[in-house]
Write a protein that holds these residues in place. Sequence first.
Motif, PDB file in Angstrom:
ATOM      1  N   GLY A 160     -35.339  58.345  98.629  1.00 27.20           N
ATOM      2  CA  GLY A 160     -33.913  58.521  98.888  1.00 27.20           C
ATOM      3  C   GLY A 160     -33.236  59.485  97.925  1.00 27.20           C
ATOM      4  N   THR A 161     -33.600  59.388  96.664  1.00 29.65           N
ATOM      5  CA  THR A 161     -32.997  60.276  95.665  1.00 29.65           C
ATOM      6  C   THR A 161     -33.358  61.729  95.954  1.00 29.65           C
TER       7      THR A 161
ATOM      8  N   PHE B 119     -25.239  53.234  92.208  1.00 26.23           N
ATOM      9  CA  PHE B 119     -25.712  54.327  93.066  1.00 26.23           C
ATOM     10  C   PHE B 119     -24.672  55.432  93.209  1.00 26.23           C
TER      11      PHE B 119
ATOM     12  N   LEU C 154     -25.524  57.403  90.387  1.00 22.68           N
ATOM     13  CA  LEU C 154     -26.707  58.227  90.665  1.00 22.68           C
ATOM     14  C   LEU C 154     -26.297  59.516  91.392  1.00 22.68           C
TER      15      LEU C 154
ATOM     16  N   ASN D 142     -23.731  51.720 101.410  1.00 21.50           N
ATOM     17  CA  ASN D 142     -23.955  50.346 100.939  1.00 21.50           C
ATOM     18  C   ASN D 142     -24.337  50.431  99.467  1.00 21.50           C
TER      19      ASN D 142
ATOM     20  N   SER E  21     -25.945  49.363  96.624  1.00 19.20           N
ATOM     21  CA  SER E  21     -27.022  48.376  96.484  1.00 19.20           C
ATOM     22  C   SER E  21     -26.982  47.612  95.161  1.00 19.20           C
TER      23      SER E  21
ATOM     24  N   VAL F 160     -28.938  54.917 102.266  1.00 13.34           N
ATOM     25  CA  VAL F 160     -30.326  54.563 101.992  1.00 13.34           C
ATOM     26  C   VAL F 160     -30.558  53.060 102.206  1.00 13.34           C
TER      27      VAL F 160
ATOM     28  N   LYS G 126     -36.323  50.835 102.925  1.00 14.04           N
ATOM     29  CA  LYS G 126     -35.280  49.806 102.803  1.00 14.04           C
ATOM     30  C   LYS G 126     -35.173  49.064 104.136  1.00 14.04           C
TER      31      LYS G 126
HETATM   32  C1  LIG Z   1     -32.599  52.759  96.875  1.00  9.93           C
HETATM   33  C2  LIG Z   1     -31.375  53.609  96.912  1.00  9.93           C
HETATM   34  C3  LIG Z   1     -31.392  54.963  96.550  1.00  9.93           C
HETATM   35  C4  LIG Z   1     -32.554  55.612  95.914  1.00  9.93           C
HETATM   36  O1  LIG Z   1     -33.599  55.671  96.716  1.00  9.93           O
HETATM   37  P1  LIG Z   1     -35.073  55.955  96.163  1.00  9.93           P
HETATM   38  O2  LIG Z   1     -35.803  55.913  97.430  1.00  9.93           O
HETATM   39  O3  LIG Z   1     -35.394  54.864  95.203  1.00  9.93           O
HETATM   40  O4  LIG Z   1     -35.057  57.290  95.532  1.00  9.93           O
HETATM   41  C5  LIG Z   1     -30.248  55.712  96.703  1.00  9.93           C
HETATM   42  N1  LIG Z   1     -29.126  55.159  97.152  1.00  9.93           N
HETATM   43  C6  LIG Z   1     -29.049  53.861  97.484  1.00  9.93           C
HETATM   44  C7  LIG Z   1     -27.756  53.315  97.983  1.00  9.93           C
HETATM   45  C8  LIG Z   1     -30.167  53.043  97.382  1.00  9.93           C
HETATM   46  O5  LIG Z   1     -30.095  51.751  97.699  1.00  9.93           O
END
Ligand SMILES: *Cc1c(COP(=O)(O)O)cnc(C)c1O
Length: 359
Positions: free
Chosen positions: A63-64, A89, A92, A136, A138, A165, A189
């Motif tokens: 996802g990242t 997130f 992130l 969402n 997380s 994600v 997920k």
């Molecule tokens: C898990 C998650 C990510 C990151 O995904 P990865 O697959 O671990 O890189 C990004 N955004 C949200 C909201 C997530 O839950």
Amino acid sequence: MVNKKIQMLVGPTQLPQRVRNAMLHEAMSHRSEEYKEIQHNVTEGIKKIFKTENDVLMLTTSGTGAMEATIQNVFKAGDEVIVPINGVFGELFYDVASGYDLDIIRVEFEYGTEVDVDEVMSHVTDNTKAVLLIHNESSTGVVNNIQKFGEALKDSDTLLVVDSVSGAGGINIEMDNWHVDIVFTASQKALMSPPGISFVALNDRAWERVDEVGNNTYLFNFKKDRDYVHRNLTVHTPATHTMLAVNEALKMIFEEGLENVFERHKKNAKLVRKGVKELGLQLYPKNEAYASPTITTIYAKSKAKYYVNELKKYNIEIGGGKNPLSEDTFRVGTMGYVSENDVIAVLAALKEIVSNEDK
Ligand SMILES: *Cc1c(COP(=O)(O)O)cnc(C)c1O
């Protein structure tokens, strides 16, 4: 001794037996007709999950990676973007965007609350290229209101970029009806598959931006990715067996019915919330109106790790808290392949753990 494991995880999530079986497949050329047909089915499935007619790009990354690829293809140095932050997130998204010399405006909200649309909109100007939003969150178990953001931004030149994600496939998202310009998700997920593939869809306005920016990288070059997906291929070797898994998981989702899947997530999460409240535990979200159907974050000051470890003794695996909330929160995933029985078992075990504490 029979001791079946119960998993209520927050990603990577439980893999249904059918999905695991689908991966028991000999090596498959990613240029073969067999592969192309699978990628085609996955494309059509993800379009239904995103509720869009737009192309879906497939990136061999988590996802990242999709987040970073989006930033790389859609923005250039100096572009102003807004990142609303109501959890880890959101942070992130901010951190990833920070690598690209963008002019980033942080709009912070208390963790455990939803992002307020009006507050964010008060920062949007003619210069704002995009709002980068988590669907969402997380970490805190809060769902942000994507539809409201879409309404608020649709007549502006500001793109709505959504990280779904931990939402897509478990929580409704309607890319086309809600005026979402870009959305991405990942395989591990709510899509009940192993990690390895992420999916990104862009609408016409977003594609115009991609043309303007002219990203020249070899990998994660959206224009090149799109040329390949039109032929049911990817630029380089994809995670073929994760693709097989997603193909099977999507079949399961559509057999159950997408709307039924959403209802199951809502119902299970509601049951978790009701159960933990009855045990005297505290929900992390301030208001259940925006509590997540896929992840329930529970506040337990200094005791979060204790509950996670005690549950392991029952062969029950749940999610720990996400840093910096790891000491004080833990997370019960109702994401993907989770049934009401799983919820009941977890609540029963938690009940025993809590009552033993009182002794
Ligand atoms: C898990 C998650 C990510 C990151 O995904 P990865 O697959 O671990 O890189 C990004 N955004 C949200 C909201 C997530 O839950």
